[in-house]
Write a protein that holds these residues in place. Structure first.
Motif, PDB file in Angstrom:
ATOM      1  N   ALA A 147       5.166   3.232  -7.082  1.00  0.00           N
ATOM      2  CA  ALA A 147       3.881   2.776  -7.014  1.00  0.00           C
ATOM      3  C   ALA A 147       2.578   3.804  -7.247  1.00  0.00           C
ATOM      4  O   ALA A 147       1.604   3.108  -7.823  1.00  0.00           O
ATOM      5  CB  ALA A 147       3.663   2.319  -5.183  1.00  0.00           C
ATOM      6  N   ILE A 148       2.710   4.968  -7.054  1.00  0.00           N
ATOM      7  CA  ILE A 148       1.661   5.696  -7.529  1.00  0.00           C
ATOM      8  C   ILE A 148       1.545   5.901  -9.025  1.00  0.00           C
ATOM      9  O   ILE A 148       0.273   5.651  -9.499  1.00  0.00           O
ATOM     10  CB  ILE A 148       1.879   7.091  -7.134  1.00  0.00           C
ATOM     11  N   ALA A 149       2.617   5.871  -9.707  1.00  0.00           N
ATOM     12  CA  ALA A 149       2.430   5.712 -11.182  1.00  0.00           C
ATOM     13  C   ALA A 149       1.898   4.714 -11.926  1.00  0.00           C
ATOM     14  O   ALA A 149       1.138   4.512 -12.770  1.00  0.00           O
ATOM     15  CB  ALA A 149       3.831   6.062 -11.632  1.00  0.00           C
ATOM     16  N   ALA A 150       2.225   3.625 -11.276  1.00  0.00           N
ATOM     17  CA  ALA A 150       1.804   2.193 -11.442  1.00  0.00           C
ATOM     18  C   ALA A 150       0.389   2.003 -11.153  1.00  0.00           C
ATOM     19  O   ALA A 150      -0.326   1.449 -12.119  1.00  0.00           O
ATOM     20  CB  ALA A 150       2.562   1.039 -10.894  1.00  0.00           C
ATOM     21  N   SER A 151      -0.130   2.634 -10.100  1.00  0.00           N
ATOM     22  CA  SER A 151      -1.802   2.545  -9.867  1.00  0.00           C
ATOM     23  C   SER A 151      -2.523   3.206 -10.851  1.00  0.00           C
ATOM     24  O   SER A 151      -3.575   2.921 -11.277  1.00  0.00           O
ATOM     25  CB  SER A 151      -1.976   3.107  -8.609  1.00  0.00           C
ATOM     26  N   ILE A 152      -1.898   4.602 -11.225  1.00  0.00           N
ATOM     27  CA  ILE A 152      -2.495   5.501 -12.116  1.00  0.00           C
ATOM     28  C   ILE A 152      -2.613   4.782 -13.613  1.00  0.00           C
ATOM     29  O   ILE A 152      -3.429   4.661 -14.081  1.00  0.00           O
ATOM     30  CB  ILE A 152      -1.969   6.664 -12.204  1.00  0.00           C
ATOM     31  N   ASP A 153      -1.245   4.118 -13.996  1.00  0.00           N
ATOM     32  CA  ASP A 153      -1.339   3.378 -15.107  1.00  0.00           C
ATOM     33  C   ASP A 153      -2.400   2.322 -15.224  1.00  0.00           C
ATOM     34  O   ASP A 153      -3.076   2.118 -16.367  1.00  0.00           O
ATOM     35  CB  ASP A 153       0.064   2.826 -15.431  1.00  0.00           C
ATOM     36  N   ARG A 171     -12.665   5.048 -12.474  1.00  0.00           N
ATOM     37  CA  ARG A 171     -11.899   3.989 -11.920  1.00  0.00           C
ATOM     38  C   ARG A 171     -10.783   4.240 -10.539  1.00  0.00           C
ATOM     39  O   ARG A 171     -10.644   3.516  -9.863  1.00  0.00           O
ATOM     40  CB  ARG A 171     -10.607   3.821 -13.057  1.00  0.00           C
ATOM     41  N   LEU A 172     -10.466   5.737 -10.701  1.00  0.00           N
ATOM     42  CA  LEU A 172      -9.622   6.190  -9.336  1.00  0.00           C
ATOM     43  C   LEU A 172     -10.435   6.392  -8.300  1.00  0.00           C
ATOM     44  O   LEU A 172      -9.765   6.621  -7.089  1.00  0.00           O
ATOM     45  CB  LEU A 172      -8.805   7.283 -10.004  1.00  0.00           C
ATOM     46  N   ALA A 220      -4.052  -1.034  -4.604  1.00  0.00           N
ATOM     47  CA  ALA A 220      -3.567  -0.030  -5.282  1.00  0.00           C
ATOM     48  C   ALA A 220      -3.809   1.337  -4.753  1.00  0.00           C
ATOM     49  O   ALA A 220      -4.662   1.498  -3.861  1.00  0.00           O
ATOM     50  CB  ALA A 220      -4.198  -0.098  -6.756  1.00  0.00           C
ATOM     51  N   TRP A 221      -2.974   2.274  -5.275  1.00  0.00           N
ATOM     52  CA  TRP A 221      -2.863   3.634  -4.596  1.00  0.00           C
ATOM     53  C   TRP A 221      -4.294   4.311  -5.091  1.00  0.00           C
ATOM     54  O   TRP A 221      -4.659   4.079  -6.347  1.00  0.00           O
ATOM     55  CB  TRP A 221      -1.608   4.470  -5.010  1.00  0.00           C
TER      56      TRP A 221
END
Length: 325
Positions: free
Chosen positions: A265-271, A63-64, A30-31
């Motif tokens: 892909a970035i939006a999906a990783s943050i979500d 998490r990030l 994940a990003w």
């Protein structure tokens, strides 16, 4: 949204939750950000949107793998904060915690905004703020039927307070007016707190404000109904407007948006990180403070926002709500 009435209760829940540990993002590949992530809040500190940002910030940062920095950029009903995000790289390191006020109703009411609200990239729909219809004590209306009868007979029309021009609160009042076939005079205030206090002081006949703002004032004003699809657990005794024959559902979403052009892909990783954070204890804190959790990922959030733009756009056009800046 920027009401401050529930600040103390929300802060207590926030302190308890942020003290809990949280593991890092579990998804392989994940990003991840490589520097702190800015979360722009387009309102001053202390309001509901700001408190929601701070509620999830520490856990989401864990998490990030990078801290989240809350950056309050009030002004122009969300315009200042939105423009700040437009000036940031579309790489996931800057987000805005937007609302139905800033990115749904306002754009419909002001075609001259210096940005296209639909161009922002949906990341996560976090929660919706449930609204309530509240009458002043001196109006003498103990239930919704009495209120509607009084409103239909009133000459001059009754007045209703909102927390600002071209907000969900304003549009909700117009929706009620249209659905009930009554006349109401709009009186905007600079926030939900001032609006409910004006009702308790008999300065305005009624208002449409978040449940969490109205509920602490139940001994000083009459809460008539909630503008949600179903009865709200915080005030289960209150009927919905739909139960009263008024097909009005009025809530204001709060969610994370990224700058236009941010890769999916970035939006999906943050979500994915947000969804891991929105666990049982945080959900209970949200519900206890007048929020209805959404938990929408990027695709569903995008569909939801499109539907919201259509829904509130129609209300804004029919009620001729306008604001130019």
């Amino acid at each position: 949204m920027h009401q401050t009435v529930t600040r103390r209760h929300f802060a207590l829940g926030l302190a308890a939750l942020t003290a809990l540990p949280a593991p890092g993002l579990a998804q392989s590949g994940a990003w991840r950000p490589n520097r702190p992530v800015r979360v722009i809040v387009p309102f001053p500190p202390g309001g509901a949107t700001d408190m929601l940002a701070r509620l999830i910030a520490q856990r989401l940062g864990d998490r990030l793998g990078q801290p989240l920095v809350i950056e309050n950029r009030p002004g122009g009903s969300g315009v200042v904060g939105s423009q700040a995000l437009l000036g940031a790289p579309a790489d996931g390191h800057a987000l805005i915690l937007a609302t139905g006020d800033t990115h749904t109703v306002l754009p419909a009411a002001n075609p001259k905004l210096p940005f296209d609200a639909a161009a922002f990239v949906p990341v996560t729909g976090i929660a919706a703020v449930v609204m309530a219809l509240v009458a002043r004590p001196g109006l003498g209306t103990a239930d919704p039927a009495q209120f509607l009868a009084r409103a239909r007979a009133a000459r001059p029309p009754l007045s209703y307070g909102s927390y600002g021009v071209a907000t969900v609160s304003h549009a909700a009042g117009e929706s009620i007016r249209q659905a009930a076939g009554i006349e109401l005079t709009h009186v905007p205030y600079g926030g939900a707190g001032p609006a409910i206090l004006a009702v308790t002081a008999d300065q305005v006949d009624c208002c449409i404000v978040p449940v969490a703002v109205a509920n602490p004032q139940r001994s000083r004003a009459t809460m008539l109904a909630v503008a949600s699809a179903e009865r709200f657990p915080l005030v289960p005794d209150l009927p919905t407007l739909s139960e009263l024959g008024l097909p009005v559902v009025a809530d204001s979403w709060i969610g994370l948006l990224a700058a236009p052009g941010t890769p999916p892909a970035i939006a999906a990783s943050i979500d994915a990180a947000v969804q891991q954070v929105l666990g049982g204890d945080i959900l209970e804190t949200l519900r206890g403070n007048g929020f209805s959790p959404l938990g929408f990922g990027p695709a569903r959030f995008a569909d939801y926002l499109a539907a919201e733009r259509e829904r509130w756009g129609r209300v804004v056009r029919e009620a001729r709500i306008t604001i130019e800046g």
